[in-house]
Design a protein around this motif. Sequence first.
Motif, PDB file in Angstrom:
ATOM      1  N   GLU A  84       9.302 -20.255 -21.889  1.00 49.17           N
ATOM      2  CA  GLU A  84      10.917 -20.645 -21.447  1.00 49.17           C
ATOM      3  C   GLU A  84      11.599 -20.735 -23.008  1.00 49.17           C
ATOM      4  OE1 GLU A  84      13.117 -24.757 -20.314  1.00 49.17           O
ATOM      5  OE2 GLU A  84      11.097 -24.193 -19.352  1.00 49.17           O
ATOM      6  N   ILE A  85      10.971 -21.201 -23.989  1.00 52.74           N
ATOM      7  CA  ILE A  85      11.749 -21.185 -25.536  1.00 52.74           C
ATOM      8  C   ILE A  85      11.840 -19.669 -25.752  1.00 52.74           C
ATOM      9  CG2 ILE A  85      11.391 -21.458 -27.760  1.00 52.74           C
ATOM     10  CD1 ILE A  85       9.847 -24.048 -26.861  1.00 52.74           C
ATOM     11  N   LEU A  86      11.105 -18.775 -25.444  1.00 53.03           N
ATOM     12  CA  LEU A  86      11.257 -17.266 -25.938  1.00 53.03           C
ATOM     13  C   LEU A  86      12.374 -16.915 -25.332  1.00 53.03           C
ATOM     14  CD1 LEU A  86      10.275 -14.709 -27.446  1.00 53.03           C
ATOM     15  CD2 LEU A  86       8.645 -14.502 -25.607  1.00 53.03           C
ATOM     16  N   HIS A  87      12.374 -16.934 -23.863  1.00 54.31           N
ATOM     17  CA  HIS A  87      13.409 -16.590 -22.833  1.00 54.31           C
ATOM     18  C   HIS A  87      14.716 -16.938 -23.437  1.00 54.31           C
ATOM     19  CE1 HIS A  87      15.309 -14.952 -19.540  1.00 54.31           C
ATOM     20  NE2 HIS A  87      15.966 -16.190 -19.382  1.00 54.31           N
ATOM     21  N   ASN A  88      14.978 -18.077 -23.856  1.00 54.31           N
ATOM     22  CA  ASN A  88      16.119 -18.704 -24.287  1.00 54.31           C
ATOM     23  C   ASN A  88      16.503 -18.034 -25.439  1.00 54.31           C
ATOM     24  OD1 ASN A  88      16.190 -20.302 -21.851  1.00 54.31           O
ATOM     25  ND2 ASN A  88      15.504 -22.146 -22.888  1.00 54.31           N
ATOM     26  N   ILE A  89      15.768 -17.936 -26.358  1.00 45.84           N
ATOM     27  CA  ILE A  89      15.919 -17.327 -27.833  1.00 45.84           C
ATOM     28  C   ILE A  89      16.244 -15.623 -27.649  1.00 45.84           C
ATOM     29  CG2 ILE A  89      14.737 -16.502 -29.833  1.00 45.84           C
ATOM     30  CD1 ILE A  89      13.268 -19.131 -30.089  1.00 45.84           C
ATOM     31  N   ALA A 119       3.659 -20.659 -31.172  1.00 45.70           N
ATOM     32  CA  ALA A 119       4.185 -19.981 -32.007  1.00 45.70           C
ATOM     33  C   ALA A 119       4.017 -18.330 -32.336  1.00 45.70           C
ATOM     34  CB  ALA A 119       3.764 -20.695 -33.464  1.00 45.70           C
ATOM     35  N   LYS A 120       2.873 -17.989 -31.860  1.00 44.72           N
ATOM     36  CA  LYS A 120       2.345 -16.737 -31.845  1.00 44.72           C
ATOM     37  C   LYS A 120       3.433 -16.006 -30.655  1.00 44.72           C
ATOM     38  CE  LYS A 120      -1.193 -13.482 -30.445  1.00 44.72           C
ATOM     39  NZ  LYS A 120      -2.599 -13.620 -30.160  1.00 44.72           N
ATOM     40  N   LEU A 121       3.171 -16.743 -29.423  1.00 46.03           N
ATOM     41  CA  LEU A 121       4.197 -16.338 -28.364  1.00 46.03           C
ATOM     42  C   LEU A 121       5.542 -16.315 -28.529  1.00 46.03           C
ATOM     43  CD1 LEU A 121       3.987 -15.160 -25.490  1.00 46.03           C
ATOM     44  CD2 LEU A 121       4.420 -17.609 -24.591  1.00 46.03           C
ATOM     45  N   ILE A 122       6.223 -17.223 -29.297  1.00 48.53           N
ATOM     46  CA  ILE A 122       7.521 -17.111 -29.383  1.00 48.53           C
ATOM     47  C   ILE A 122       8.016 -16.507 -30.578  1.00 48.53           C
ATOM     48  CG2 ILE A 122       9.564 -18.573 -30.077  1.00 48.53           C
ATOM     49  CD1 ILE A 122       8.149 -21.131 -28.905  1.00 48.53           C
ATOM     50  N   PHE A 123       7.526 -16.815 -31.776  1.00 41.81           N
ATOM     51  CA  PHE A 123       7.973 -16.322 -32.907  1.00 41.81           C
ATOM     52  C   PHE A 123       7.095 -14.795 -33.410  1.00 41.81           C
ATOM     53  CE2 PHE A 123       9.076 -20.685 -33.171  1.00 41.81           C
ATOM     54  CZ  PHE A 123      10.400 -20.611 -33.280  1.00 41.81           C
ATOM     55  N   GLY A 124       5.982 -14.763 -32.821  1.00 40.82           N
ATOM     56  CA  GLY A 124       5.176 -13.559 -33.039  1.00 40.82           C
ATOM     57  C   GLY A 124       5.843 -12.381 -32.413  1.00 40.82           C
ATOM     58  N   THR A 125       6.270 -12.612 -31.011  1.00 40.47           N
ATOM     59  CA  THR A 125       6.833 -11.808 -30.304  1.00 40.47           C
ATOM     60  C   THR A 125       8.167 -11.284 -30.802  1.00 40.47           C
ATOM     61  OG1 THR A 125       5.948 -12.543 -28.244  1.00 40.47           O
ATOM     62  CG2 THR A 125       7.903 -11.268 -27.953  1.00 40.47           C
ATOM     63  N   LEU A 126       8.957 -12.344 -31.162  1.00 39.60           N
ATOM     64  CA  LEU A 126      10.168 -11.819 -31.992  1.00 39.60           C
ATOM     65  C   LEU A 126       9.976 -11.025 -33.212  1.00 39.60           C
ATOM     66  CD1 LEU A 126      12.122 -15.617 -31.331  1.00 39.60           C
ATOM     67  CD2 LEU A 126      12.722 -13.223 -30.228  1.00 39.60           C
ATOM     68  N   TYR A 127       9.177 -11.461 -33.878  1.00 37.80           N
ATOM     69  CA  TYR A 127       9.025 -10.820 -35.296  1.00 37.80           C
ATOM     70  C   TYR A 127       8.569  -9.461 -34.967  1.00 37.80           C
ATOM     71  CZ  TYR A 127       7.311 -10.437 -40.202  1.00 37.80           C
ATOM     72  OH  TYR A 127       7.197  -9.916 -41.337  1.00 37.80           O
ATOM     73  N   LYS A 128       7.728  -9.145 -33.995  1.00 33.18           N
ATOM     74  CA  LYS A 128       7.198  -7.853 -34.010  1.00 33.18           C
ATOM     75  C   LYS A 128       8.211  -6.981 -33.268  1.00 33.18           C
ATOM     76  CE  LYS A 128       2.953  -6.842 -32.597  1.00 33.18           C
ATOM     77  NZ  LYS A 128       1.690  -7.119 -31.827  1.00 33.18           N
ATOM     78  N   SER A 129       9.320  -7.605 -32.602  1.00 33.98           N
ATOM     79  CA  SER A 129      10.380  -6.844 -31.918  1.00 33.98           C
ATOM     80  C   SER A 129      11.286  -6.366 -32.626  1.00 33.98           C
ATOM     81  CB  SER A 129      10.739  -7.728 -30.711  1.00 33.98           C
ATOM     82  OG  SER A 129      11.790  -8.768 -31.239  1.00 33.98           O
ATOM     83  N   MET A 130      11.471  -6.947 -34.224  1.00 35.65           N
ATOM     84  CA  MET A 130      12.186  -6.528 -35.128  1.00 35.65           C
ATOM     85  C   MET A 130      11.525  -6.565 -36.370  1.00 35.65           C
ATOM     86  SD  MET A 130      14.479  -9.883 -35.345  1.00 35.65           S
ATOM     87  CE  MET A 130      14.691 -10.423 -33.569  1.00 35.65           C
ATOM     88  N   ASP A 131      12.315  -5.869 -37.491  1.00 33.48           N
ATOM     89  CA  ASP A 131      11.569  -5.736 -38.811  1.00 33.48           C
ATOM     90  C   ASP A 131      11.820  -7.174 -39.456  1.00 33.48           C
ATOM     91  OD1 ASP A 131      13.880  -5.864 -40.411  1.00 33.48           O
ATOM     92  OD2 ASP A 131      14.025  -3.622 -39.900  1.00 33.48           O
ATOM     93  N   ALA A 132      10.673  -7.448 -40.452  1.00 35.54           N
ATOM     94  CA  ALA A 132      10.707  -8.729 -40.786  1.00 35.54           C
ATOM     95  C   ALA A 132      12.265  -9.208 -41.652  1.00 35.54           C
ATOM     96  CB  ALA A 132       9.793  -8.676 -42.253  1.00 35.54           C
TER      97      ALA A 132
END
Length: 97
Positions: free
Chosen positions: A22-27, A51-64
Amino acid sequence: MSKVISLSGYAPSIGSEEKAAEILHNIQTVLESDNIVVDFENVQTMGTNCAKLIFGTLYKSMDAEKFYERINFIHTTPNIRRTIRLGIEFALASGKA
């Protein structure tokens, strides 16, 4: 201008995959049009898998560089900061978020 996404409604602990999804979707929804500030006020712990699901997904979808330009954090405890870092590291190591 950045939009603030408050996680205090999930406090004191973010530990379930459902909450993380849910947090990942909102972000992701906000990131389509704006930068964000993730507010961890009153959140004491977060599971590494969350954290892996939320921020790992986001990090991998864009460069650092883009990740840290577009996403900022406030009211994080040392434990939360460590968990976010580990979640990203685990996502990168596993090849999937």
